[in-house]
Design a protein around this motif. Structure first.
Motif, PDB file in Angstrom:
ATOM      1  N   PHE A 190       0.834  -1.202   0.000  1.00 22.05           N
ATOM      2  CA  PHE A 190       0.000   0.000   0.000  1.00 22.05           C
ATOM      3  C   PHE A 190       0.870   1.255   0.000  1.00 22.05           C
ATOM      4  CE2 PHE A 190      -2.311   3.319   2.360  1.00 22.05           C
ATOM      5  CZ  PHE A 190      -3.432   3.457   1.556  1.00 22.05           C
ATOM      6  N   ASP A 191       1.863   1.296   0.876  1.00 21.25           N
ATOM      7  CA  ASP A 191       2.743   2.465   0.944  1.00 21.25           C
ATOM      8  C   ASP A 191       3.526   2.641  -0.350  1.00 21.25           C
ATOM      9  OD1 ASP A 191       1.905   3.069   3.496  1.00 21.25           O
ATOM     10  OD2 ASP A 191       3.575   2.037   4.483  1.00 21.25           O
ATOM     11  N   LEU A 192       3.975   1.536  -0.917  1.00 23.38           N
ATOM     12  CA  LEU A 192       4.721   1.613  -2.172  1.00 23.38           C
ATOM     13  C   LEU A 192       3.823   2.103  -3.306  1.00 23.38           C
ATOM     14  CD1 LEU A 192       7.283   1.138  -3.820  1.00 23.38           C
ATOM     15  CD2 LEU A 192       6.649  -1.291  -3.979  1.00 23.38           C
ATOM     16  N   ASP A 193       2.587   1.624  -3.332  1.00 18.79           N
ATOM     17  CA  ASP A 193       1.636   2.054  -4.354  1.00 18.79           C
ATOM     18  C   ASP A 193       1.399   3.555  -4.274  1.00 18.79           C
ATOM     19  OD1 ASP A 193      -0.269   2.145  -6.329  1.00 18.79           O
ATOM     20  OD2 ASP A 193      -1.755   0.941  -5.289  1.00 18.79           O
ATOM     21  N   LEU A 194       1.198   4.074  -3.061  1.00 15.44           N
ATOM     22  CA  LEU A 194       1.002   5.516  -2.913  1.00 15.44           C
ATOM     23  C   LEU A 194       2.242   6.286  -3.343  1.00 15.44           C
ATOM     24  CD1 LEU A 194      -0.949   5.940   0.449  1.00 15.44           C
ATOM     25  CD2 LEU A 194      -1.836   5.690  -1.869  1.00 15.44           C
ATOM     26  N   GLY A 195       3.426   5.745  -3.022  1.00 13.61           N
ATOM     27  CA  GLY A 195       4.670   6.394  -3.442  1.00 13.61           C
ATOM     28  C   GLY A 195       4.822   6.425  -4.944  1.00 13.61           C
ATOM     29  N   VAL A 196       4.477   5.331  -5.603  1.00 15.46           N
ATOM     30  CA  VAL A 196       4.559   5.275  -7.064  1.00 15.46           C
ATOM     31  C   VAL A 196       3.595   6.281  -7.687  1.00 15.46           C
ATOM     32  CG1 VAL A 196       4.100   3.829  -9.085  1.00 15.46           C
ATOM     33  CG2 VAL A 196       5.363   2.888  -7.152  1.00 15.46           C
ATOM     34  N   GLN A 197       2.375   6.353  -7.147  1.00 16.57           N
ATOM     35  CA  GLN A 197       1.404   7.303  -7.683  1.00 16.57           C
ATOM     36  C   GLN A 197       1.890   8.746  -7.509  1.00 16.57           C
ATOM     37  OE1 GLN A 197      -2.715   6.609  -6.438  1.00 16.57           O
ATOM     38  NE2 GLN A 197      -2.239   4.453  -6.107  1.00 16.57           N
ATOM     39  N   GLY A 198       2.479   9.039  -6.348  1.00 17.48           N
ATOM     40  CA  GLY A 198       3.005  10.380  -6.114  1.00 17.48           C
ATOM     41  C   GLY A 198       4.153  10.711  -7.048  1.00 17.48           C
ATOM     42  N   ALA A 199       5.050   9.752  -7.267  1.00 18.13           N
ATOM     43  CA  ALA A 199       6.179   9.974  -8.178  1.00 18.13           C
ATOM     44  C   ALA A 199       5.689  10.162  -9.605  1.00 18.13           C
ATOM     45  CB  ALA A 199       7.152   8.798  -8.096  1.00 18.13           C
ATOM     46  N   ALA A 200       4.672   9.377  -9.998  1.00 18.84           N
ATOM     47  CA  ALA A 200       4.135   9.494 -11.356  1.00 18.84           C
ATOM     48  C   ALA A 200       3.489  10.861 -11.567  1.00 18.84           C
ATOM     49  CB  ALA A 200       3.121   8.379 -11.608  1.00 18.84           C
ATOM     50  N   MET A 203       6.586  13.357 -11.769  1.00 14.16           N
ATOM     51  CA  MET A 203       7.612  13.171 -12.806  1.00 14.16           C
ATOM     52  C   MET A 203       7.076  12.628 -14.120  1.00 14.16           C
ATOM     53  SD  MET A 203      10.824  11.732 -10.541  1.00 14.16           S
ATOM     54  CE  MET A 203       9.943  10.353  -9.828  1.00 14.16           C
ATOM     55  N   GLY A 204       5.838  12.132 -14.115  1.00 14.30           N
ATOM     56  CA  GLY A 204       5.275  11.550 -15.325  1.00 14.30           C
ATOM     57  C   GLY A 204       5.383  10.038 -15.297  1.00 14.30           C
ATOM     58  N   GLN A 205       4.369   9.382 -15.838  1.00 10.70           N
ATOM     59  CA  GLN A 205       4.296   7.928 -15.808  1.00 10.70           C
ATOM     60  C   GLN A 205       5.471   7.272 -16.532  1.00 10.70           C
ATOM     61  OE1 GLN A 205       1.499   6.427 -14.129  1.00 10.70           O
ATOM     62  NE2 GLN A 205       2.918   4.711 -14.151  1.00 10.70           N
ATOM     63  N   GLY A 206       6.003   7.947 -17.544  1.00 10.17           N
ATOM     64  CA  GLY A 206       7.083   7.351 -18.324  1.00 10.17           C
ATOM     65  C   GLY A 206       8.467   7.609 -17.786  1.00 10.17           C
ATOM     66  N   ASP A 207       8.596   8.341 -16.696  1.00  8.51           N
ATOM     67  CA  ASP A 207       9.914   8.603 -16.119  1.00  8.51           C
ATOM     68  C   ASP A 207      10.579   7.282 -15.728  1.00  8.51           C
ATOM     69  OD1 ASP A 207      11.653  10.912 -14.669  1.00  8.51           O
ATOM     70  OD2 ASP A 207      11.600   9.095 -13.420  1.00  8.51           O
ATOM     71  N   PRO A 208      11.888   7.104 -16.027  1.00 10.44           N
ATOM     72  CA  PRO A 208      12.566   5.832 -15.733  1.00 10.44           C
ATOM     73  C   PRO A 208      12.462   5.413 -14.274  1.00 10.44           C
ATOM     74  CG  PRO A 208      13.916   7.177 -17.169  1.00 10.44           C
ATOM     75  CD  PRO A 208      12.765   8.029 -16.764  1.00 10.44           C
ATOM     76  N   THR A 209      12.524   6.361 -13.347  1.00  9.02           N
ATOM     77  CA  THR A 209      12.404   6.018 -11.929  1.00  9.02           C
ATOM     78  C   THR A 209      11.012   5.486 -11.610  1.00  9.02           C
ATOM     79  OG1 THR A 209      14.041   7.677 -11.303  1.00  9.02           O
ATOM     80  CG2 THR A 209      12.541   6.918  -9.578  1.00  9.02           C
ATOM     81  N   VAL A 210      10.001   6.112 -12.197  1.00 16.52           N
ATOM     82  CA  VAL A 210       8.630   5.663 -11.980  1.00 16.52           C
ATOM     83  C   VAL A 210       8.434   4.262 -12.561  1.00 16.52           C
ATOM     84  CG1 VAL A 210       6.196   6.114 -12.479  1.00 16.52           C
ATOM     85  CG2 VAL A 210       7.730   8.010 -11.904  1.00 16.52           C
ATOM     86  N   VAL A 211       8.987   4.045 -13.740  1.00 16.82           N
ATOM     87  CA  VAL A 211       8.886   2.720 -14.372  1.00 16.82           C
ATOM     88  C   VAL A 211       9.536   1.659 -13.486  1.00 16.82           C
ATOM     89  CG1 VAL A 211       9.620   1.326 -16.346  1.00 16.82           C
ATOM     90  CG2 VAL A 211       8.755   3.648 -16.712  1.00 16.82           C
ATOM     91  N   ARG A 212      10.708   1.979 -12.940  1.00 16.10           N
ATOM     92  CA  ARG A 212      11.419   1.013 -12.097  1.00 16.10           C
ATOM     93  C   ARG A 212      10.643   0.748 -10.800  1.00 16.10           C
ATOM     94  NH1 ARG A 212      16.288  -1.212 -12.277  1.00 16.10           N
ATOM     95  NH2 ARG A 212      16.820   0.083 -14.087  1.00 16.10           N
ATOM     96  N   LEU A 213      10.122   1.804 -10.179  1.00 15.03           N
ATOM     97  CA  LEU A 213       9.345   1.615  -8.952  1.00 15.03           C
ATOM     98  C   LEU A 213       8.063   0.820  -9.222  1.00 15.03           C
ATOM     99  CD1 LEU A 213       9.666   5.119  -7.244  1.00 15.03           C
ATOM    100  CD2 LEU A 213      10.609   2.955  -6.427  1.00 15.03           C
ATOM    101  N   THR A 214       7.434   1.080 -10.349  1.00 11.49           N
ATOM    102  CA  THR A 214       6.244   0.309 -10.720  1.00 11.49           C
ATOM    103  C   THR A 214       6.592  -1.162 -10.868  1.00 11.49           C
ATOM    104  OG1 THR A 214       5.310   2.236 -11.853  1.00 11.49           O
ATOM    105  CG2 THR A 214       4.389   0.083 -12.412  1.00 11.49           C
TER     106      THR A 214
END
Length: 227
Positions: A190-200, A203-214
């Motif tokens: 749950f915490d990771l999901d919220l973090g990924v959504q915040g990063a997206a 920074m945008g869904q296609g950002d390499p960091t967001v892709v890696r966290l997803t």
């Protein structure tokens, strides 16, 4: 972990549900109680297979499926069809723990209760008492959420509904079997999901960091999930 899902159902949806419920015939809530619960439970309930419970339950299930916050918090594999109850005139439900396994009468549907949920369907100001008290919850007098709000909590916790001394408390309750049986793993996802959504969002869904966290999220889900 206790999670509150605000506005699961909007005002119009609550009104539609209450129209169904307020016209229905109610029965003794112990119709579906286990031995322990029957000693502590005094309320009314809609018949599980009655038309009103089926129609209203479908509306609640649809609302759950539309809630990203609920889906992220519960990661549901199975949801027991919602029940509906009401309390008045001093009725209450004393300390109890929900059954570990729930079987629906006359069917082969069976669920392990990892999470319990209460959906409030009456405004807090419309009744006195009736607070939901959950083991480990800070609110000593009990929780009374606005109509349409849902609270999600571990089924393993001791909880109770305080006596309703005025008005009528109306709610829906249900149990969820999560894809993630372990509570600590479920909280981490749950915490990771919220973090990924915040990063997206930042920074945008296609950002390499967001892709890696997803990818990390889904690989952990793949490793831990029963599906």
């Amino acid at each position: 972990m206790i999670r509150i899902i605000p506005d699961l159902i909007d005002a119009a949806g609550v009104k539609a549900l209450r129209t169904i419920l307020d016209r229905a015939d109610w029965i003794d809530g112990n119709e579906t109680s286990g031995p322990q619960a029957a000693l502590a439970k005094r309320n009314q309930q809609l018949p599980e297979f009655g038309d009103a419970a089926v129609e209203a339950g479908r509306m609640v299930i649809d609302a759950l499926g539309r809630s990203p916050l609920f889906m992220a918090a519960a990661l549901p594999l199975k949801i027991y069809p919602p029940f509906f109850n009401r309390y008045s005139g001093g009725e209450a439900f004393g300390d109890h723990i929900d059954n570990a396994v729930r079987m629906r009468r006359g069917t082969d549907f069976r669920i392990r209760s990892d999470l319990s949920a209460t959906l409030f369907l009456a405004d807090p100001d419309s009744y006195e008492g009736g607070g939901l008290v959950i083991e480990g919850m800070a609110e000593a007098p009990g929780l009374k959420l606005p109509a349409g709000h849902l609270i999600l909590y571990p089924s393993s916790t001791v909880h109770r509904v305080e006596p309703v001394t005025g008005g009528v408390r109306v709610a829906s309750f249900m149990w969820i079997q999560s894809m993630i049986r372990d509570q600590a793993q479920r909280n981490l996802l749950f915490d990771l999901d919220l973090g990924v959504q915040g990063a997206a969002a930042a920074m945008g869904q296609g950002d390499p960091t967001v892709v890696r966290l997803t990818g990390v999220y889904h690989n952990l889900l793949r490793q831990w999930a029963d599906a």
